[in-house]
Enzyme design. Structure first.
Site, mmCIF file in Angstrom:
data_model
loop_
_atom_site.group_PDB
_atom_site.id
_atom_site.type_symbol
_atom_site.label_atom_id
_atom_site.label_comp_id
_atom_site.label_asym_id
_atom_site.label_seq_id
_atom_site.Cartn_x
_atom_site.Cartn_y
_atom_site.Cartn_z
ATOM 1 N N TYR A 95 -16.910 -1.632 4.957
ATOM 2 C CA TYR A 95 -15.574 -1.282 5.467
ATOM 3 C C TYR A 95 -15.410 -1.891 6.865
ATOM 4 O O TYR A 95 -14.383 -2.471 7.182
ATOM 5 C CB TYR A 95 -15.405 0.236 5.506
ATOM 6 C CG TYR A 95 -14.017 0.686 5.935
ATOM 7 C CD1 TYR A 95 -12.896 0.394 5.172
ATOM 8 C CD2 TYR A 95 -13.841 1.422 7.111
ATOM 9 C CE1 TYR A 95 -11.622 0.806 5.562
ATOM 10 C CE2 TYR A 95 -12.569 1.837 7.510
ATOM 11 C CZ TYR A 95 -11.463 1.530 6.736
ATOM 12 O OH TYR A 95 -10.204 1.936 7.127
ATOM 13 N N ALA A 119 2.453 4.618 -1.173
ATOM 14 C CA ALA A 119 2.250 5.779 -2.045
ATOM 15 C C ALA A 119 2.728 6.999 -1.279
ATOM 16 O O ALA A 119 2.874 6.947 -0.047
ATOM 17 C CB ALA A 119 0.777 5.928 -2.411
ATOM 18 N N ASN A 120 2.956 8.091 -1.978
ATOM 19 C CA ASN A 120 3.518 9.283 -1.350
ATOM 20 C C ASN A 120 2.608 9.818 -0.245
ATOM 21 O O ASN A 120 3.066 10.355 0.752
ATOM 22 C CB ASN A 120 3.741 10.357 -2.418
ATOM 23 C CG ASN A 120 4.785 11.352 -1.984
ATOM 24 O OD1 ASN A 120 5.629 11.052 -1.131
ATOM 25 N ND2 ASN A 120 4.718 12.538 -2.548
ATOM 26 N N GLY A 150 0.807 -1.237 0.000
ATOM 27 C CA GLY A 150 0.000 0.000 0.000
ATOM 28 C C GLY A 150 0.825 1.265 0.000
ATOM 29 O O GLY A 150 0.415 2.291 0.554
ATOM 30 N N ILE A 170 -0.200 6.032 4.515
ATOM 31 C CA ILE A 170 0.447 5.679 5.790
ATOM 32 C C ILE A 170 1.630 4.748 5.522
ATOM 33 O O ILE A 170 2.691 4.876 6.127
ATOM 34 C CB ILE A 170 -0.587 5.014 6.735
ATOM 35 C CG1 ILE A 170 -1.655 6.036 7.153
ATOM 36 C CG2 ILE A 170 0.110 4.429 7.964
ATOM 37 C CD1 ILE A 170 -2.820 5.460 7.956
#
Ligand SMILES: NC(=O)c1ccc[n+]([C@@H]2O[C@H](COP(=O)([O-])OP(=O)(O)OC[C@H]3O[C@@H](n4cnc5c(N)ncnc54)[C@H](OP(=O)(O)O)[C@@H]3O)[C@@H](O)[C@H]2O)c1
Length: 326
Positions: free
Chosen positions: A190, A34-35, A32, A38
């Site tokens: 979720y 990405a810039n 997971g 977390i």
């Protein structure tokens, strides 16, 4: 009964200043990345502590490149490897693990990737996307990576990111897929995926206890990241109403709790780091961590019900099409 610290969320820098030296020469796999995620913050933070290899997964390399640049500026010596991985396709999970055939051991596996309240969609395997991406892909990943984690020996870790959504989440064993979307409630789904993540960690932690492999699920707290990309106007309005309400939220068992306040990404990554390396929580195998400490009081009777642990494990084996025996 052990009383754990907790109470405030620590920064990643603080947790690492205490325990980060144990990351030297380790191989760490993080999903997971990405810039603005977390996992991206986690990757940059831990890379300052001289791991030998950091494997960063994402669906596209372009998402990882800015993180690699930050890592290299902090520690040019760390080896960084991109691993393409789409968690919405179990075939791709199996393919990605094969791409690691030259990696003999993984000391820390940190499953952070996830998606929140998207419109109804199904994975390549026909599952509601949050259940498939946030939970089931990790069940298969852990199964496939376990030989490498075992090869790293005791004090290696399996860390499954979860959420405060466990408080209201339940696994709908009779209808995981919301009647093929007809009864889909994005927030409930979720919650379902996070209940599944935390139940999985509880059972896995128990199963691996004798081997000294650390297993935890983690509530990272609330952080502004890419996760909010599916928050539409109606959803945000609902949240505003809840934030302004003087009535507390209630968990599945009717117990009151408060909505978490936003923190920075350093705080968001810190409880994941606690799960990886804090020696003071070792005895709490499988525990759900909140604010850098085990927080069993956040778990509902649904999540603590051992029949549900077995039901979820058996359902997951059926869904991946093979047994996962420990
Ligand atoms: N942020 C919060 O407030 C918060 C609170 C509680 C729990 N969490 C949990 O924390 C974790 C990290 O979230 P975040 O806040 O960092 O969100 P984020 O910025 O959206 O990061 C999530 C990452 O997961 C990746 N991802 C999504 N679907 C994927 C798929 N099918 N295959 C592979 N990768 C996929 C995303 O990749 P792309 O960029 O390609 O989409 C992204 O890099 C999540 O599991 C979330 O449930 C977050």
């Amino acid at each position: 009964m052990t009383t754990w610290a907790g109470g405030i969320i620590l920064s990643s820098e603080f947790v690492l200043s205490k325990y980060g030296d144990s990351l030297a020469n380790k191989t760490i796999l993080i999903t997971g990345v990405a810039n603005d995620s977390i996992a991206g913050e986690l990757a940059v933070q831990i890379s300052a502590y001289k791991p030998s290899l950091v494997i960063l997964t994402a669906r596209s390399e372009a998402r990882v490149e800015p993180v690699v640049a930050k890592i290299k500026s902090k520690n040019p010596d760390v080896s960084v490897r991109f691993l393409k991985l789409d968690l919405s396709d179990l075939k791709d999970v199996r393919r990605a693990v094969k791409d690691l055939s030259d990696v003999p051991k993984i000391d820390h596996f940190v499953a952070v990737a996830g998606v929140m309240v998207p419109p109804f969609a199904k994975t390549a395997d026909g599952l509601e996307s949050q259940f498939g991406v946030n939970y089931l892909a990790n069940f298969l990943l852990v199964k496939e990576l376990l030989p490498k984690i075992r090869a790293a020996g005791p004090k290696s870790s399996i860390v499954i990111c979860s959420s405060s959504a466990v408080r209201r989440g339940q696994v709908h064993f009779d209808d995981i897929n919301y009647s093929d979307g007809e009864t889909y409630d994005p927030l409930d789904a979720y919650g379902q995926s996070n209940a599944a993540r935390t139940i999985f960690a509880l059972f896995l932690g128990e199963k691996l206890k004798g081997e000294g492999i650390r297993v935890f699920s983690v509530d990272p707290g609330a952080v502004q990241t890419g996760l909010q990309r599916h928050f539409g106007g109606e959803f945000l309005a609902q949240i505003q109403v809840l934030r302004k309400s003087t009535e507390p939220l209630r968990d599945l068992d009717g117990r009151p709790y408060n909505m978490p306040n936003f923190t920075g990404t350093s705080e968001g990554a810190s409880t994941l780091i606690t799960a990886m390396v804090d020696p003071t929580i070792e005895e709490a195998h499988g525990a759900f961590l909140h604010q850098n400490a085990p927080a069993e009081d956040h778990l509902t009777s649904h999540i603590l019900n051992r029949d549900n642990w077995t039901k979820l494990w058996e359902l997951s084996e059926k869904l991946i099409g093979e047994p996962f025996t420990i």
